[in-house]
Design a protein around this motif. Structure first.
Motif, PDB file in Angstrom:
ATOM      1  N   LEU A  33       0.873  -1.168   0.000  1.00 54.87           N
ATOM      2  CA  LEU A  33       0.000   0.000   0.000  1.00 54.87           C
ATOM      3  C   LEU A  33       0.913   1.222   0.000  1.00 54.87           C
ATOM      4  O   LEU A  33       1.599   1.501   0.986  1.00 54.87           O
ATOM      5  N   VAL A  34       0.934   1.923  -1.121  1.00 52.04           N
ATOM      6  CA  VAL A  34       1.865   3.034  -1.319  1.00 52.04           C
ATOM      7  C   VAL A  34       1.088   4.345  -1.411  1.00 52.04           C
ATOM      8  O   VAL A  34       0.160   4.476  -2.219  1.00 52.04           O
ATOM      9  N   LEU A  35       1.463   5.300  -0.576  1.00 52.11           N
ATOM     10  CA  LEU A  35       0.847   6.627  -0.547  1.00 52.11           C
ATOM     11  C   LEU A  35       1.735   7.599  -1.309  1.00 52.11           C
ATOM     12  O   LEU A  35       2.945   7.667  -1.075  1.00 52.11           O
ATOM     13  N   VAL A  36       1.133   8.354  -2.234  1.00 49.34           N
ATOM     14  CA  VAL A  36       1.877   9.303  -3.068  1.00 49.34           C
ATOM     15  C   VAL A  36       1.304  10.698  -2.856  1.00 49.34           C
ATOM     16  O   VAL A  36       0.087  10.892  -2.926  1.00 49.34           O
ATOM     17  N   PHE A  37       2.168  11.678  -2.600  1.00 47.32           N
ATOM     18  CA  PHE A  37       1.676  13.051  -2.515  1.00 47.32           C
ATOM     19  C   PHE A  37       2.763  14.029  -2.926  1.00 47.32           C
ATOM     20  O   PHE A  37       3.917  13.660  -3.157  1.00 47.32           O
ATOM     21  N   GLY A  38       2.375  15.289  -3.031  1.00 39.57           N
ATOM     22  CA  GLY A  38       3.275  16.349  -3.469  1.00 39.57           C
ATOM     23  C   GLY A  38       2.459  17.525  -3.951  1.00 39.57           C
ATOM     24  O   GLY A  38       1.225  17.473  -4.020  1.00 39.57           O
ATOM     25  N   ARG A  39       3.132  18.603  -4.303  1.00 38.11           N
ATOM     26  CA  ARG A  39       2.449  19.814  -4.740  1.00 38.11           C
ATOM     27  C   ARG A  39       1.586  19.544  -5.972  1.00 38.11           C
ATOM     28  O   ARG A  39       1.879  18.655  -6.772  1.00 38.11           O
ATOM     29  N   LYS A  44       1.444  13.478  -9.894  1.00 38.01           N
ATOM     30  CA  LYS A  44       0.706  12.380  -9.257  1.00 38.01           C
ATOM     31  C   LYS A  44      -0.349  11.791 -10.190  1.00 38.01           C
ATOM     32  O   LYS A  44      -0.416  10.574 -10.384  1.00 38.01           O
ATOM     33  N   THR A  45      -1.197  12.668 -10.734  1.00 38.45           N
ATOM     34  CA  THR A  45      -2.282  12.183 -11.588  1.00 38.45           C
ATOM     35  C   THR A  45      -1.734  11.557 -12.864  1.00 38.45           C
ATOM     36  O   THR A  45      -2.267  10.549 -13.349  1.00 38.45           O
ATOM     37  N   THR A  46      -0.657  12.124 -13.409  1.00 31.53           N
ATOM     38  CA  THR A  46      -0.031  11.527 -14.593  1.00 31.53           C
ATOM     39  C   THR A  46       0.470  10.126 -14.277  1.00 31.53           C
ATOM     40  O   THR A  46       0.296   9.190 -15.072  1.00 31.53           O
ATOM     41  N   TYR A 153      -6.264   4.879  -6.321  1.00 31.60           N
ATOM     42  CA  TYR A 153      -7.144   5.892  -5.736  1.00 31.60           C
ATOM     43  C   TYR A 153      -6.495   7.260  -5.952  1.00 31.60           C
ATOM     44  O   TYR A 153      -5.419   7.529  -5.418  1.00 31.60           O
ATOM     45  N   ASP A 154      -7.137   8.129  -6.728  1.00 36.63           N
ATOM     46  CA  ASP A 154      -6.584   9.457  -7.009  1.00 36.63           C
ATOM     47  C   ASP A 154      -7.352  10.507  -6.204  1.00 36.63           C
ATOM     48  O   ASP A 154      -8.454  10.910  -6.567  1.00 36.63           O
ATOM     49  N   LEU A 185      -2.187   5.107  -3.852  1.00 38.29           N
ATOM     50  CA  LEU A 185      -3.147   6.128  -3.439  1.00 38.29           C
ATOM     51  C   LEU A 185      -2.482   7.496  -3.416  1.00 38.29           C
ATOM     52  O   LEU A 185      -1.406   7.659  -2.837  1.00 38.29           O
ATOM     53  N   THR A 186      -3.095   8.493  -4.072  1.00 36.98           N
ATOM     54  CA  THR A 186      -2.590   9.863  -4.001  1.00 36.98           C
ATOM     55  C   THR A 186      -3.530  10.691  -3.138  1.00 36.98           C
ATOM     56  O   THR A 186      -4.740  10.448  -3.101  1.00 36.98           O
TER      57      THR A 186
END
Length: 465
Positions: A33-39, A44-46, A153-154, A185-186
Motif C-alpha cells: 500500500l503506497v501513498l503518493v503526494f506532493g504539490r 501524481k495524476t499523470t 485511488y486518485d 493512493l494519491t
C-alpha cells in the motif's frame, strides 16, 4: 521482478515541451500500500493515468514502465461522476453484467460485497440519496466486484468530512490487507493515510524525491527547511502563511435567511429545516458539518440557485458562486478561454499554482483533462475574478496543496480589504481556523452553532485543531 517497475521512464504530454513524469528507478512490490503526494502539478495524476494504462492523453513515452496487474480498479475524487445507475444494487452489478457474469455468480458476489463493505442498509437506496462518503465506498465496491489485482485511488477523500474519511481509510486498509490487492493512493491530505501506508512517495516536478516510511519522512522534513515533505507537517499552513487580524465586520448583513425550509422533491424529505442565518458584510465565515448535513444545499439557496418552499433569503449585492464540483463552471474547450476577458482570472490562477501563462501547456488543455486539483484552481480563479459583492465558495480547498491554500488565504483577505463578503463551505477545519472570522456548523438541515472562530474552536470537542 517487482509488481510495478520503472526504469529511466519519462512521459511528456503532446505539446507540453517538458516531461510531466520522470522515474529514474522505482519498484513497488505486490500487495504493498503506497501513498503518493506532493504539490499540485507534481505528476501524481499523470503517474496514476500511466499505471492505469490510459491512452486518451496523447504523449511520448521513453524508458520502461512495467505493470504486472492484468486488471485494476480506478477511483478518483469526483464521486458522482463514477456512478452510472440510479440504485445501489444496480450499480454494484453493472460491471459484472457488462463482463458477462452469470446470474448465479453475480448474486453470490453481490452478497459478498454487501457483507464485506457493510452495505446492507444502502442496498435498496437511490444512488443520489447517498452521502459523498457512501458514494465513494460504492465506487470502490463496484471496482472490487471485478476482482482487480491493483487498486488506484486518485485523491479519493477530497470531498469527505473527517468521519467519512476515517471510514474510507478503514475500507482501503481492509481491501489491501485482507484481499492482498496492491494499492496506490494519491492525496493532498496524506496525514489521513500515514498510519496504514507501507511506503510513502513524495513527488516534485515529475520526480520521486522521497521514498521511505512515514517516520523517515517526518525526520527528513523536520530537519530540512525546504524539504518537499515540509508542507505536510502539522500546522504548516498556520505557521507559514501571513497572519491577519479579524476582519472589522459590518453591522449590516450581506445575506439573511429567515426560517427557511427546502426539499428537492415534492413530498420528499426536508433537507433544510426552519433555518435562520445572517452573513455579516465584510467578513469571512466558514461553515462545517458532516456530508449530507445540508451545507451545499444551503449554499445554493443563499446564492439564489434554489428557492425555499417556505421562508425568505435576501442578499444585498451580486453573488459569485463556486460549486462543490467546479466542472459545472466550465463552458469552453480550452483553459485559457475559460480565463479570458478578465486579467485578474489568470493572475489568480497563477497565484494558486496553475500555470496559464503564454505558451503554457496547461493553458491549451481542455478543462476536463485537468487533474482534480487543477480543476479546483481553475474554478476558483473564475469565481474569484468575478466583480461581485459576495463570494460563496463550496469546498474551495479540495485538491489544493498547502502552498495553494496559503495563496488562497492571502487572496481572500485581500478581497476583504475591498469590502467583499465571503462564505466558505468546507471540511478543512485547519484552513477555516486560519482564514475565517466566524464559523458555523450544520447538522441535519439545521444550524447548530455560529460564532467567532476562536469561540467555535474552543467550544467544540471534535472540531478542533
Amino acid at each position: 521482478m517487482a509488481f510495478i517497475e520503472a526504469k529511466d521512464y519519462g512521459f511528456e504530454y503532446e505539446g507540453a515541451g517538458k516531461k510531466s513524469l520522470i522515474l529514474d528507478e522505482l519498484e513497488i512490490d505486490e500487495g504493498e500500500l503506497v501513498l503518493v503526494f506532493g504539490r499540485s502539478g507534481c505528476g501524481k495524476t499523470t503517474l496514476m493515468r500511466r499505471l492505469a494504462g490510459q491512452d486518451m492523453f496523447r504523449g511520448t513515452e521513453t524508458g520502461k514502465l512495467t505493470v504486472k496487474a492484468n486488471s485494476h480498479g480506478y477511483v478518483w475524487q469526483d464521486t458522482a461522476s463514477q456512478i452510472v445507475c440510479d440504485r445501489v444494487e444496480s450499480e454494484l452489478v453493472f460491471g459484472m453484467e457488462n463482463m458477462g457474469y452469470s446470474k448465479e455468480l453475480m448474486e453470490r458476489r453481490l452478497a459478498e460485497l454487501v457483507m464485506f463493505f457493510g452495505l446492507d442498509g444502502l442496498l435498496h437506496k437511490k444512488t443520489y440519496e447517498l452521502s459523498t462518503g457512501e458514494q465513494q465506498i460504492l465506487n470502490v465496491a463496484s471496482a472490487v466486484a471485478l476482482k482487480p489485482e491493483m487498486m488506484l485511488y486518485d485523491e479519493p477523500t477530497g470531498s469527505m468530512d473527517p468521519a467519512s474519511a476515517d471510514r474510507f481509510l478503514s475500507i482501503v486498509k481492509k481491501i489491501n490487507k485482507e484481499l492482498g490487492i496492491t494499492t496506490i493512493l494519491t492525496e493532498q491530505r496524506p496525514e489521513i493515510f500515514f498510519e496504514i501506508a507501507d511506503r510513502i512517495l513524495v513527488m516534485d516536478e515529475g520526480r520521486v524525491v522521497f521514498n521511505g516510511s512515514h517516520d523517515e519522512l517526518m525526520r527528513a522534513a523536520g530537519a530540512s527547511s525546504g524539504h518537499p515533505g515540509e508542507a505536510y507537517l502539522p500546522g504548516f499552513i498556520g505557521k507559514s502563511g501571513k497572519t491577519y487580524e479579524v476582519s472589522g465586520c459590518s453591522d449590516k448583513n450581506a445575506i439573511s435567511a429567515k426560517r427557511v425550509w427546502f426539499r428537492y422533491e415534492q413530498g420528499g424529505q426536508d433537507v433544510i429545516k426552519d433555518l435562520s442565518f445572517e452573513l455579516k458584510a465584510g467578513s469571512i465565515s466558514a461553515m462545517v458539518g458532516a456530508n449530507g448535513s445540508g451545507k451545499s444545499t444551503l449554499a445554493m439557496l443563499l446564492a439564489g440557485l434554489k428557492r425555499p418552499y417556505m421562508g425568505k433569503v435576501r442578499a444585498v449585492g451580486d453573488i459569485a458562486y463556486l460549486p462543490a464540483n467546479p466542472v459545472y463552471m466550465f463552458t469552453k474547450d480550452k483553459v485559457f478561454k475559460e480565463l479570458g476577458g478578465d486579467r485578474t482570472a489568470p493572475e489568480y490562477a497563477g497565484a494558486l499554482g496553475l500555470d496559464v501563462g503564454t505558451g503554457a501547456y496547461t493553458a491549451n488543455m481542455h478543462p476536463m483533462d485537468l487533474s482534480g486539483g487543477e480543476m479546483e484552481r481553475l474554478g476558483l480563479a473564475i469565481a474569484l475574478s468575478r466583480e461581485c459583492d459576495i463570494y460563496i465558495l463550496d469546498e474551495p480547498t479540495k485538491g489544493l496543496d498547502p502552498y495553494a491554500k496559503i495563496a488562497l488565504n492571502d487572496i481572500l483577505h485581500t478581497m476583504i480589504r475591498k469590502n467583499k463578503t465571503i462564505l466558505l463551505i468546507t471540511h478543512d477545519v485547519e484552513f477555516a481556523a486560519v482564514s475565517s472570522d466566524n464559523m458555523a456548523m450544520m447538522f441535519d438541515g439545521r444550524l447548530v452553532a455560529y460564532e467567532s472562530t476562536e469561540a467555535f474552536l474552543s467550544n467544540n470537542y471534535f472540531y478542533q485543531i
